[in-house]
Design an enzyme around this catalytic site. Structure first.
Site, PDB file in Angstrom:
ATOM      1  N   ASP A  56      37.587  17.837 -53.175  1.00  0.00           N
ATOM      2  CA  ASP A  56      38.509  16.951 -54.030  1.00  0.00           C
ATOM      3  C   ASP A  56      38.397  17.880 -55.414  1.00  0.00           C
ATOM      4  OD1 ASP A  56      35.973  16.341 -55.275  1.00  0.00           O
ATOM      5  OD2 ASP A  56      36.374  14.402 -55.471  1.00  0.00           O
ATOM      6  N   HIS A  57      37.861  19.260 -55.369  1.00  0.00           N
ATOM      7  CA  HIS A  57      37.724  19.823 -56.770  1.00  0.00           C
ATOM      8  C   HIS A  57      38.199  21.407 -56.579  1.00  0.00           C
ATOM      9  CE1 HIS A  57      36.090  16.574 -58.815  1.00  0.00           C
ATOM     10  NE2 HIS A  57      35.071  16.341 -57.599  1.00  0.00           N
ATOM     11  N   HIS A 141      23.835  16.971 -56.857  1.00  0.00           N
ATOM     12  CA  HIS A 141      24.998  16.714 -56.144  1.00  0.00           C
ATOM     13  C   HIS A 141      25.515  17.770 -55.254  1.00  0.00           C
ATOM     14  CE1 HIS A 141      29.288  15.457 -55.435  1.00  0.00           C
ATOM     15  NE2 HIS A 141      29.881  16.381 -55.599  1.00  0.00           N
ATOM     16  N   ASP A 163      30.858  16.304 -61.003  1.00  0.00           N
ATOM     17  CA  ASP A 163      30.338  15.289 -60.167  1.00  0.00           C
ATOM     18  C   ASP A 163      28.833  15.270 -60.326  1.00  0.00           C
ATOM     19  OD1 ASP A 163      32.638  14.428 -59.137  1.00  0.00           O
ATOM     20  OD2 ASP A 163      32.508  15.540 -57.341  1.00  0.00           O
ATOM     21  N   HIS A 208      34.874  10.546 -62.484  1.00  0.00           N
ATOM     22  CA  HIS A 208      35.521   9.734 -61.669  1.00  0.00           C
ATOM     23  C   HIS A 208      35.532   8.298 -62.415  1.00  0.00           C
ATOM     24  CE1 HIS A 208      36.324  12.734 -58.728  1.00  0.00           C
ATOM     25  NE2 HIS A 208      35.137  13.059 -58.448  1.00  0.00           N
TER      26      HIS A 208
HETATM   27 ZN    ZN Z   1      34.424  14.537 -57.176  1.00  0.00          ZN
END
Ligand code: ZN
Length: 224
Positions: A56-57, A141, A163, A208
């Protein structure tokens, strides 16, 4: 540094379960959260920190044909050889078609990919990649996770957690997300972010965070 401008590009939202956002704590149930990319206009050039979807990055990397991808050496290494439980996080390999090829992963047909030959510059350790742009190692992460601090002429620095810490609530609870390679390293990175923010009088921007995101300037507005 003096005329550095930072834009937050709203990337829409994702839904995950509350237990994924707050590992072993929850509460469970659908949790919708924002995603955004960071565009930095610096006197040395333009930098993107995060390029958005697919997951998602780094999904937008393939559209930046002229760019050089700067990342941690470990991150590039692991993206071709991740643990089975990290499969989702590394499922979009469009940022590195060569790695996809080596893994036998078929990339979807995409005209952007036809024109894309990525160039990588790998780093280790904390690095000032341009005057006032700092990458700080925050592993856990993922193996080679970096957070970014930007210094400005007119305001406090911003420290983008990425993240390493999804939200202020994660930080307040000292609760990591369930998407991680190493939970102990993840927690240490959250502690490190807190220390760095204090040391540099930096404001933490979370990756997020539905609540914090409402207070962020996005689109054409910028930080300087
Ligand atoms: Zn993320």
């Amino acid at each position: 540094m003096s005329d550095t401008k930072v834009y937050l590009l709203d990337g829409g939202t994702l839904v995950i379960d509350g237990f994924h956002a707050f590992w072993n704590r929850g509460p469970g149930g659908e949790l919708r959260f924002p995603c955004y990319a960071v565009l930095i206009e610096h006197k040395d050039g333009r930098y993107m920190f995060d390029t958005g979807y697919d997951f998602d990055h780094c999904g937008g990397n393939k559209h930046l044909h002229e760019a050089c991808t700067i990342c941690h050496a470990k991150e590039l290494e692991v993206s071709g050889n991740c643990q089975p439980f990290e499969h989702l996080g590394y499922s979009d390999l469009t940022f590195a078609p060569e790695i996809a090829k080596k893994k036998g992963v078929q990339l979807p047909p995409d005209p952007a990919l036809d024109m894309y030959t990525p160039k990588f510059q790998t780093l280790t350790g904390d690095q000032e990649i341009a005057k006032g742009l700092w990458l700080f190692e925050t592993p856990g992460h993922t193996a080679g996770h970096y957070s970014l601090m930007v210094e400005f002429a007119k305001r406090r620095p911003i420290l983008f957690t990425a993240d390493a810490c999804y939200s202020k609530k994660n930080m307040d609870m000292m609760c990591i997300s369930s998407f991680h390679l190493d939970p102990t390293a993840s927690l240490n990175s959250m502690k490190r972010l807190k220390e760095l923010a204090a040391k540099h009088d930096a404001e933490l921007f979370y990756s997020h965070d539905p609540e914090s995101f409402k207070t962020y300037q996005t689109g054409a507005a910028y930080y300087e």
